[in-house]
Scaffold this active site. Sequence first.
Site, PDB file in Angstrom:
ATOM      1  N   CYS A   1      65.559  32.499  39.045  1.00 34.90           N
ATOM      2  CA  CYS A   1      66.554  32.287  37.988  1.00 34.90           C
ATOM      3  C   CYS A   1      67.799  33.144  38.189  1.00 34.90           C
ATOM      4  O   CYS A   1      67.721  34.265  38.693  1.00 34.90           O
ATOM      5  CB  CYS A   1      65.957  32.638  36.632  1.00 34.90           C
ATOM      6  SG  CYS A   1      64.428  31.792  36.284  1.00 34.90           S
TER       7      CYS A   1
ATOM      8  N   ARG B   1      70.238  31.115  44.779  1.00 33.47           N
ATOM      9  CA  ARG B   1      68.939  31.630  44.367  1.00 33.47           C
ATOM     10  C   ARG B   1      67.934  30.491  44.162  1.00 33.47           C
ATOM     11  O   ARG B   1      66.739  30.736  44.047  1.00 33.47           O
ATOM     12  CB  ARG B   1      69.077  32.426  43.067  1.00 33.47           C
ATOM     13  CG  ARG B   1      69.921  33.678  43.225  1.00 33.47           C
ATOM     14  CD  ARG B   1      70.217  34.312  41.883  1.00 33.47           C
ATOM     15  NE  ARG B   1      69.052  34.914  41.269  1.00 33.47           N
ATOM     16  CZ  ARG B   1      68.666  36.160  41.462  1.00 33.47           C
ATOM     17  NH1 ARG B   1      69.333  36.946  42.273  1.00 33.47           N
ATOM     18  NH2 ARG B   1      67.591  36.646  40.868  1.00 33.47           N
TER      19      ARG B   1
ATOM     20  N   TRP C   1      64.483  28.500  37.370  1.00 34.02           N
ATOM     21  CA  TRP C   1      63.542  28.083  38.410  1.00 34.02           C
ATOM     22  C   TRP C   1      62.183  28.120  37.738  1.00 34.02           C
ATOM     23  O   TRP C   1      61.671  29.186  37.412  1.00 34.02           O
ATOM     24  CB  TRP C   1      63.622  29.058  39.577  1.00 34.02           C
ATOM     25  CG  TRP C   1      62.908  28.644  40.809  1.00 34.02           C
ATOM     26  CD1 TRP C   1      63.251  27.654  41.671  1.00 34.02           C
ATOM     27  CD2 TRP C   1      61.729  29.254  41.364  1.00 34.02           C
ATOM     28  NE1 TRP C   1      62.358  27.604  42.720  1.00 34.02           N
ATOM     29  CE2 TRP C   1      61.418  28.573  42.554  1.00 34.02           C
ATOM     30  CE3 TRP C   1      60.910  30.303  40.970  1.00 34.02           C
ATOM     31  CZ2 TRP C   1      60.324  28.907  43.348  1.00 34.02           C
ATOM     32  CZ3 TRP C   1      59.828  30.641  41.765  1.00 34.02           C
ATOM     33  CH2 TRP C   1      59.548  29.940  42.943  1.00 34.02           C
TER      34      TRP C   1
ATOM     35  N   ASN D   1      64.965  36.022  33.011  1.00 37.69           N
ATOM     36  CA  ASN D   1      64.523  35.844  34.389  1.00 37.69           C
ATOM     37  C   ASN D   1      63.228  36.617  34.537  1.00 37.69           C
ATOM     38  O   ASN D   1      63.164  37.778  34.130  1.00 37.69           O
ATOM     39  CB  ASN D   1      65.613  36.413  35.320  1.00 37.69           C
ATOM     40  CG  ASN D   1      65.242  36.319  36.782  1.00 37.69           C
ATOM     41  OD1 ASN D   1      64.216  35.727  37.131  1.00 37.69           O
ATOM     42  ND2 ASN D   1      66.066  36.886  37.641  1.00 37.69           N
ATOM     43  N   GLY D   2      62.184  36.007  35.088  1.00 38.52           N
ATOM     44  CA  GLY D   2      60.915  36.725  35.248  1.00 38.52           C
ATOM     45  C   GLY D   2      59.796  35.983  34.539  1.00 38.52           C
ATOM     46  O   GLY D   2      59.938  34.809  34.185  1.00 38.52           O
TER      47      GLY D   2
ATOM     48  N   GLU E   1      59.209  32.483  63.651  1.00 33.77           N
ATOM     49  CA  GLU E   1      60.428  32.314  62.861  1.00 33.77           C
ATOM     50  C   GLU E   1      61.051  30.928  63.104  1.00 33.77           C
ATOM     51  O   GLU E   1      61.515  30.274  62.171  1.00 33.77           O
ATOM     52  CB  GLU E   1      61.423  33.444  63.183  1.00 33.77           C
ATOM     53  CG  GLU E   1      62.771  33.346  62.506  1.00 33.77           C
ATOM     54  CD  GLU E   1      62.725  33.275  60.978  1.00 33.77           C
ATOM     55  OE1 GLU E   1      61.649  33.435  60.387  1.00 33.77           O
ATOM     56  OE2 GLU E   1      63.784  33.019  60.387  1.00 33.77           O
TER      57      GLU E   1
ATOM     58  N   LYS F   1      61.761  28.218  60.140  1.00 30.39           N
ATOM     59  CA  LYS F   1      63.098  27.646  59.902  1.00 30.39           C
ATOM     60  C   LYS F   1      63.017  26.129  59.889  1.00 30.39           C
ATOM     61  O   LYS F   1      63.586  25.475  59.026  1.00 30.39           O
ATOM     62  CB  LYS F   1      64.090  28.069  60.987  1.00 30.39           C
ATOM     63  CG  LYS F   1      64.729  29.406  60.916  1.00 30.39           C
ATOM     64  CD  LYS F   1      65.598  29.699  59.742  1.00 30.39           C
ATOM     65  CE  LYS F   1      64.821  30.186  58.562  1.00 30.39           C
ATOM     66  NZ  LYS F   1      64.572  31.534  58.360  1.00 30.39           N
TER      67      LYS F   1
ATOM     68  N   GLU G   1      61.085  24.714  56.705  1.00 29.33           N
ATOM     69  CA  GLU G   1      61.652  24.893  55.364  1.00 29.33           C
ATOM     70  C   GLU G   1      62.871  24.026  55.090  1.00 29.33           C
ATOM     71  O   GLU G   1      63.117  23.663  53.944  1.00 29.33           O
ATOM     72  CB  GLU G   1      61.947  26.370  55.056  1.00 29.33           C
ATOM     73  CG  GLU G   1      63.056  26.993  55.862  1.00 29.33           C
ATOM     74  CD  GLU G   1      63.283  28.459  55.470  1.00 29.33           C
ATOM     75  OE1 GLU G   1      63.561  29.252  56.359  1.00 29.33           O
ATOM     76  OE2 GLU G   1      63.193  28.787  54.289  1.00 29.33           O
TER      77      GLU G   1
ATOM     78  N   HIS H   1      42.301  26.852  72.226  1.00 27.40           N
ATOM     79  CA  HIS H   1      41.131  27.148  71.392  1.00 27.40           C
ATOM     80  C   HIS H   1      41.055  26.237  70.175  1.00 27.40           C
ATOM     81  O   HIS H   1      40.358  26.575  69.206  1.00 27.40           O
ATOM     82  CB  HIS H   1      41.144  28.626  70.968  1.00 27.40           C
ATOM     83  CG  HIS H   1      40.989  29.554  72.142  1.00 27.40           C
ATOM     84  ND1 HIS H   1      39.803  29.719  72.804  1.00 27.40           N
ATOM     85  CD2 HIS H   1      41.896  30.311  72.796  1.00 27.40           C
ATOM     86  CE1 HIS H   1      39.972  30.563  73.809  1.00 27.40           C
ATOM     87  NE2 HIS H   1      41.241  30.941  73.838  1.00 27.40           N
TER      88      HIS H   1
ATOM     89  N   LYS I   1      65.973  31.513  46.846  1.00 25.53           N
ATOM     90  CA  LYS I   1      66.470  32.541  47.760  1.00 25.53           C
ATOM     91  C   LYS I   1      65.785  33.875  47.530  1.00 25.53           C
ATOM     92  O   LYS I   1      65.443  34.578  48.458  1.00 25.53           O
ATOM     93  CB  LYS I   1      67.983  32.704  47.580  1.00 25.53           C
ATOM     94  CG  LYS I   1      68.621  33.740  48.503  1.00 25.53           C
ATOM     95  CD  LYS I   1      68.584  33.292  49.941  1.00 25.53           C
ATOM     96  CE  LYS I   1      69.158  34.307  50.906  1.00 25.53           C
ATOM     97  NZ  LYS I   1      68.749  34.012  52.295  1.00 25.53           N
TER      98      LYS I   1
HETATM   99  C1  F6R Z   1      63.038  31.950  54.784  1.00 28.94           C
HETATM  100  C2  F6R Z   1      63.312  33.013  53.843  1.00 28.94           C
HETATM  101  C3  F6R Z   1      62.172  33.605  53.116  1.00 28.94           C
HETATM  102  C4  F6R Z   1      62.440  35.082  52.843  1.00 28.94           C
HETATM  103  C5  F6R Z   1      61.328  35.685  51.981  1.00 28.94           C
HETATM  104  C6  F6R Z   1      61.556  37.159  51.746  1.00 28.94           C
HETATM  105  O1  F6R Z   1      64.214  31.524  55.424  1.00 28.94           O
HETATM  106  O2  F6R Z   1      64.439  33.390  53.634  1.00 28.94           O
HETATM  107  O3  F6R Z   1      60.979  33.439  53.816  1.00 28.94           O
HETATM  108  O4  F6R Z   1      62.518  35.749  54.066  1.00 28.94           O
HETATM  109  O5  F6R Z   1      61.274  35.030  50.750  1.00 28.94           O
HETATM  110  O6  F6R Z   1      62.787  37.399  51.156  1.00 28.94           O
HETATM  111  P1  F6R Z   1      63.463  38.808  51.232  1.00 28.94           P
HETATM  112  O7  F6R Z   1      63.840  39.081  52.654  1.00 28.94           O
HETATM  113  O8  F6R Z   1      64.640  38.736  50.327  1.00 28.94           O
HETATM  114  O9  F6R Z   1      62.435  39.795  50.758  1.00 28.94           O
END
Ligand code: F6R
Length: 607
Positions: A2, A27, A73, A99-100, A480, A484, A487, A503, A602
């Site tokens: 949020c 976010r 959210w 928020n929360g 990674e 990417k 997602e 395996h 985010k």
């Molecule tokens: C993927 C991504 C998430 C964040 C994860 C941790 O592209 O951005 O996997 O890496 O939610 O977020 P932070 O780094 O803000 O703790």
Amino acid sequence: MCGIMGYVGPQQAAPVLLDGLRRLEYRGYDSAGVAVTNGKIDVRKAEGKIDRLANLLDDEPLHGTVGIGHTRWATHGEPSDVNAHPHTDPSGQFVVVHNGIIENFQTLREALQEDGHDFTSDTDTEILAHLVANEYEGDLENAVRRAVAKAEGAYALVVMTKHEPGKIVAVRRISPLIVGLGDGETFLASDIPAVLHRTRDFLIVEDGEMVVVTENGAVIETIAGEPVAREVMHIDWDAEQAEKGGFDHFMLKEIHEQPAVVTETLGGRLDEDGTAWLEDVHFDDDFARDFDELWITACGTAYHAGLVGKEIFRRLLRIPTTVEYAHEMRYNDPLISDRSLTVAISQSGETADTLAAARLAKERGSRLLSLTNVVGSTLSREADDILYTRAGPEISVASTKAYLAMLIAQYLLALRIGRARGVVDEGLAARVAHGLSLLPGQVEQLLHREEEVIAAAEEILDAEDVYFIGRGLDYAVAMEGSLKLKEISYLHSEAMPAGELKHGTLALITAGTPVIVVLTQQALYDKTISAVQEVKARGGKVLAIAYEDDDQIHKFAHSVLRIPRADDLLGPVAAVVPLQLLAYHVARLRGHDIDQPRNLAKSVTVE
Ligand code: F6R
């Protein structure tokens, strides 16, 4: 997660709030709303994108110069107009955004229902509006204090009442909250980029604090009512950095910012001989020499950066190093001690699980080093040492430049510790420093090869599943690359150590299955090629990420994305760039909302 906005000043509040909420879109959210006071309280809210709310405001404008806004959210209750914030009490005299999560939501709701309260939404937030109204005896601060004393959980709560115009009261327990100080106007937000174009002076509200916002500024006290003296924080980020700057998406812009990000993160921190100067890392050489083990904790992309870190620390420092997902570590009774150094990695510095794991490490006596991108974030404030990544605001939900900066920061940290422990000699330190200094140019070079990446993206566009393999550092990068891709393109993908394929997963490789292999680790080259052969024999389509002077790979791979030759230890930095671009172009060709992928946020500030 949020987003929150608040405004008190001479301007009409609604456009200011809407503008701030748009800047918090990164976010992630599913609905949005605003409320203003003007003798009474008026609310407009709508499920979906902020444009829907904007249309609503065009049809039914709000008048008033004091207001609060929110992007939601969903946690309690589906995304809908009714569940969107703000929420009022039944009389419509009090309004809140939040928020929360209120953990004792059910108990509070049932108790209020027994007292005859009816609720219009399924949210935990509406309860807070009822509680504040119940507790009000002519003083909003006291009413909020008494209301939140009943609520358990993590939250930032923002409240207005028609009885006290010109004032917003907010409290913070864990979820972030900042105040922007303008000239005769004051802003409240969950994140600095929301108002960075309006002011550069901020007050950070800490856990357990209340802030009273008026047009003349803000007064912070503890929720219990103790006065707090908070210094104004001046933020130098360029507001331009928070805009798309000519690219179609923030993600692409952020990928292209990476040469500058590497330069920034290294800036002033590394001598040619490999001596690292880390301004907010306060431990001395004695500590660096004496600690016994390293713990790295993080989530998602930051965790993947930690996997690279583990290899760097293992190779350069020979210190036992454990990387744990923060959401696992916080509950698995980790064997952390006062002989440990814990590195908590988080772009936002607000990820709830990472904060919890970091706090646990501290409780167990470990020194805590926060590696984060956000100055003044909770993680940075709770740490003994801070290593800022200097990537600038990252808007795209899919993290790219922050990841790269996290890698750079970990090389620096390894050099800092390694020199103190005497395990990284001058020759090695100078070699790593030289390699690091070449990286901005190398990453830049890779960004000019986008056409090749687009061709590779077209090859895997319609795949059902994509597999990523590599060994050692290459495996960490493969993880990674896979995240990417999944997602933002919504393709199923998995990463695994190249040796693991046979395996089990090999059973899934059939004619045309794309397998992406990362091949920067020369010592393991032949071993990785064996796995590639296994794939090839089953008709799999191999896409390799390989050095430009690798003259063998074309014999095994269907296509190759070349990267500049680097020291193997630094290989991951260049190798991840084509993988980021690949994910971006697959998602673009599939027509997805790249900067805000479905179901993702985010900043994950709830557990
Ligand atoms: C993927 C991504 C998430 C964040 C994860 C941790 O592209 O951005 O996997 O890496 O939610 O977020 P932070 O780094 O803000 O703790």
